[in-house]
Design an enzyme around this catalytic site. Structure first.
Site, short mmCIF file in Angstrom:
data_model
loop_
_atom_site.label_atom_id
_atom_site.label_comp_id
_atom_site.label_asym_id
_atom_site.label_seq_id
_atom_site.Cartn_x
_atom_site.Cartn_y
_atom_site.Cartn_z
CE LYS A 87 35.12 21.46 -26.47
NZ LYS A 87 36.29 20.84 -25.50
CB THR A 127 35.04 17.28 -26.46
OG1 THR A 127 36.13 17.87 -25.83
CG2 THR A 127 34.91 16.04 -25.84
CG HIS A 185 3.24 25.58 -2.62
ND1 HIS A 185 1.98 24.61 -3.17
CD2 HIS A 185 4.17 24.71 -2.33
CE1 HIS A 185 2.45 23.47 -3.10
NE2 HIS A 185 3.74 23.52 -2.53
#
Lengths: 306, 306, 306, 306
Positions: B12, B57, B262
């Site tokens: 999970k 899960t 930049h």
């Protein structure tokens, strides 16, 4: 085909600008995202394909960067006031009737280093290194129509939580009610706030101290959130707005958008454990969304409702 | 159909958990995003539709929440160590051969209010109100294979800037070169860092002080960024990694991913203005991306390369 | 200070490029996001501040745009092969030992207009108007080390759902189990797939038909998802990978990352309604995450595990 | 402290709902994100901490899910009309004066498989497998004040591009102008459109065919974008709005927000190449933002301006 061109506006959005001040070795920076929007005599641009009245969005962008050099950026609001005035007053043939400047500002703080002077050749202090704060984003919107300014500042993405002093009960029950009443819950929200200034900029009216105002409004929002014993997020909203009005004379109106970021108590009983308000699931969606305005009596609210 | 089931894992992901400590009126909170991933004897699950070896899960999620109650969360790393050990050692029939716990932690700080005690009935201090820091996200990954642990901690989204002390010149020129050499530029990046610990957790080896380690690694990364006079972002990267290794004995390896955010100097000459390194356009994309590892001699690097 | 510079790489990331072909009035476009990463003899760049061996990221960007003109973009893979070869073979002094080109491609389709020819002056067909498909993003990664190529293509953000033919039961139960067994559930996932080609580009080996390969792999992934009666998402994953290997000889290995996008049946009983698998809450987090590789026997998997 | 509680509203936002129709083996699905917002007699909630007039946001959520079962979802608009009416007319003590339902709808299409019937046991057709379209998101906002409805539908995230038939020249030049005039440029935008219906729902006025209306408005927007020879994005905007009004009698007003997604021609001359409108850099920010309304004569515009 009796169709009418209604409200329209345009400009360059999201001009990302960083302005550095290098007057000493202790530099200063401003980091802004500036969006320009112009309203005016643009019928021909839409209807005939003539751009004779069109100030290109590219030019509005250039102006933002040039003004950052020519006039500097003392505050987001002050920069916005100057830009808005320019577009309305200086554009050829009076085609711009109204200009709106929206700015997001990202905060930075200096990186502190212990005893940094001794590590450098000479003794230059580290005054050029910054780390982005990353907490709330400061916002402002300045509108100028050639006569008066309207300035609405704000913040967003300020996430706060009270782990107690919040209840919610006594509400309407109907056939779709399943919510259990709560007498001690987590209250968490991501604050979006906007506040309108009394400033209009006519007759030489001086500008408020925008930066100090911002810091103080932010402080009062946080304090009111922390100190309010809450029976609903609406009540907390009202307390936050009222606190600002009570303490900041330059502000006439406050509007808040407060998503109720739900923290659900996890049921641990299947595992033989008792969850004494200790373990929560922090949900993304859905969420409550509470919005409201508080303003001074006699003032007409100007902050738009979503 | 000679096809082979290769590496596979499941669990999970992104279990959002807030753990509150209410031992005094000064509450403490931990705010985590926990992802579980298990490797083991799961061939049948893929090939035959039999789930006899499958720990759902959903159960891994429940375990995370239950452990937060049973064992508390002292640090992300410590919590991960405990969870990973559980899944490998306690799961039926030994089907889990290895468990990986990934955690993101979001920092919070207390809301400070002036003289708050006097505003409340009684004199309760405001110890239950928090604002999310919003700066970097702390990360960790703990892997346990039944024999030893591998812990790689880190941070992400830490945005830093130097407004000077950065040059870039003397590089290769070829037929595709247009870049001008720079002798004083802005250097800005969004730091993603990971560092591996020497800790393996065998034979009663004690865990490091995870929280102190994190604070100190973070500090050294920031200081090295601020204090390095840079001829390339690569050089700064190397300085940052080296600084951590020099100062933190528990760390064996550092890997950094540094996008070169930049900041382009805006040409103001068309407007009759001279831009003396004051006004920059902060670009989103494209960006340079500099990645590299620094590790102790004799240590085999374990942090994966992107 | 016995520290070692380990793996390192750099380049310009996320060069957004649109290439237009105007050979007839029926234009063609390619819309890519190209990231370059170079590995090689860059120790000095990190250690001494000398950039003599550094090909600037700016130059790698220029090369991408120039190559789009010089060589065109027939497919993302072919473009990547050409760029990777250039950086390794053409860079001065042999400093680039290996180049990796990652590309995302965004699909577009023509805007169809009824009888459009009659609306224009003359009879020009509308061959210049496109709408972005917005479904999955096509991906590729090309690595060239001067000897052989490794090409791994893929897709992401392809969201699929089965409203039946999915069960999940018979799994391990332990003290943390609360999940109810399901005999008819929704199965939904957002597919991230990568597949490795047998192509290595040595001795004049011709490139596969990359575009046809992509369309066919995508088709087989969708068909396998739709046609598999599923007892677990793992089983569906395996069926998807196997289907590709069975049908596409140019592919040697498939790796899938399948988040289990949970759709929870809403309990409508409190409102006197019976929810017969009709009304679901679609959750964001947490989610199951199932990952796995299927490959041909005798082939060494090359796709990295997250 | 003469402060006034101004406009306020609240409700549950972003209720994610999937509704499945299983009337035959050819299933149908609706995938919505529903947000509820109520306005009314909520002063006490804000001012006194009494929630006697507060319908909890949790209840508004439950109602959405229950209505999806009880009444089905024929269209987003129709579902919104039903929900808005309920909150105003059925809430106790008439405290809700106005309700606003906002809905986003995500489109899905069937997964097509060749000859699928023969692959299954029996001959069941694959009528339960879907792939998300991923193109535009359909939107609607329904407001009901107890007297009349106001329905504003729309779409967002529809990205379109013309590779020619776009010029931009003849604009204002001032001291901040650097833009070169363009006689053949790319025009690309991400359409956000909203349109208001004449429908008010009084006196048994029947609802329009919402789904057909949506498909047709979408078609006319795309066609107008494709077929307009453009001298500015404003002109294209106007053509798109006008086209909808000319063809869809049920629509009274159209508002468009069109970011000008700049595609900059890359200068390839330094590399000895001529860029004949073939290679573009697709920029993220900044972007032009063009917004405008077109409405029928005599109709008062209702779509809010951002």
């Amino acid at each position: 085909m009796a169709h009418v061109l209604g409200q329209n506006q345009y400009g360059k959005a999201e001009n990302r600008i960083v302005r550095v001040y290098r007057d000493s070795t202790r530099h200063e920076i401003k980091d802004l995202n500036v969006s320009v929007s112009l309203r005016g005599a643009f019928e021909d641009v839409h209807l005939t394909g003539s751009n004779a009245n069109c100030l290109p969005t590219d030019t509005t962008k250039n102006t933002v960067y040039a003004y950052a050099k020519e006039h500097g950026i003392e505050s987001a609001e002050g920069f916005g006031v100057r830009l808005a005035r320019h577009f309305v007053e200086d554009t050829e043939r009076g085609v711009v009737h109204s200009a709106r400047i929206r700015i997001e500002e990202y905060g930075w703080e200096r990186i502190r280093t212990p005893d940094s002077s001794s590590r450098f050749i000479g003794s230059e202090e580290v005054g050029h290194s910054f780390v982005r704060k990353g907490q709330e984003v400061r916002t402002t919107e300045v509108v100028y129509d050639g006569d008066r300014f309207r300035v609405v500042s704000g913040l967003k993405d300020l996430v706060v939580m009270n782990t107690t002093n919040s209840e919610f009960w006594g509400y309407i029950k109907d056939g779709y009610t399943t919510l259990q009443e709560a007498y001690d819950r987590i209250l968490a929200t991501q604050v979006t706030a906007r506040w309108a200034f009394g400033f209009h900029g006519r007759d030489g009216e001086p500008e408020p101290n925008w930066n100090r105002s911002y810091q103080q409004v932010r402080r009062h929002l946080l304090e009111a959130f922390a100190e309010t014993y809450s029976y609903s997020l609406q009540q907390t909203l009202h307390a936050m707005g009222t606190r600002v009005l009570n303490n900041r004379a330059e502000v006439d109106e406050v509007r808040l958008e407060l998503p109720n970021k739900h923290h659900f108590l996890v049921d641990l009983e299947p595992f033989g454990l008792k969850n004494e308000n200790e373990v929560y699931f922090a949900a993304d969606r859905m969420y409550g969304l509470i919005e409201g305005t508080v303003h001074r009596e006699g003032v007409t609210p100007v902050i738009p409702v979503s």
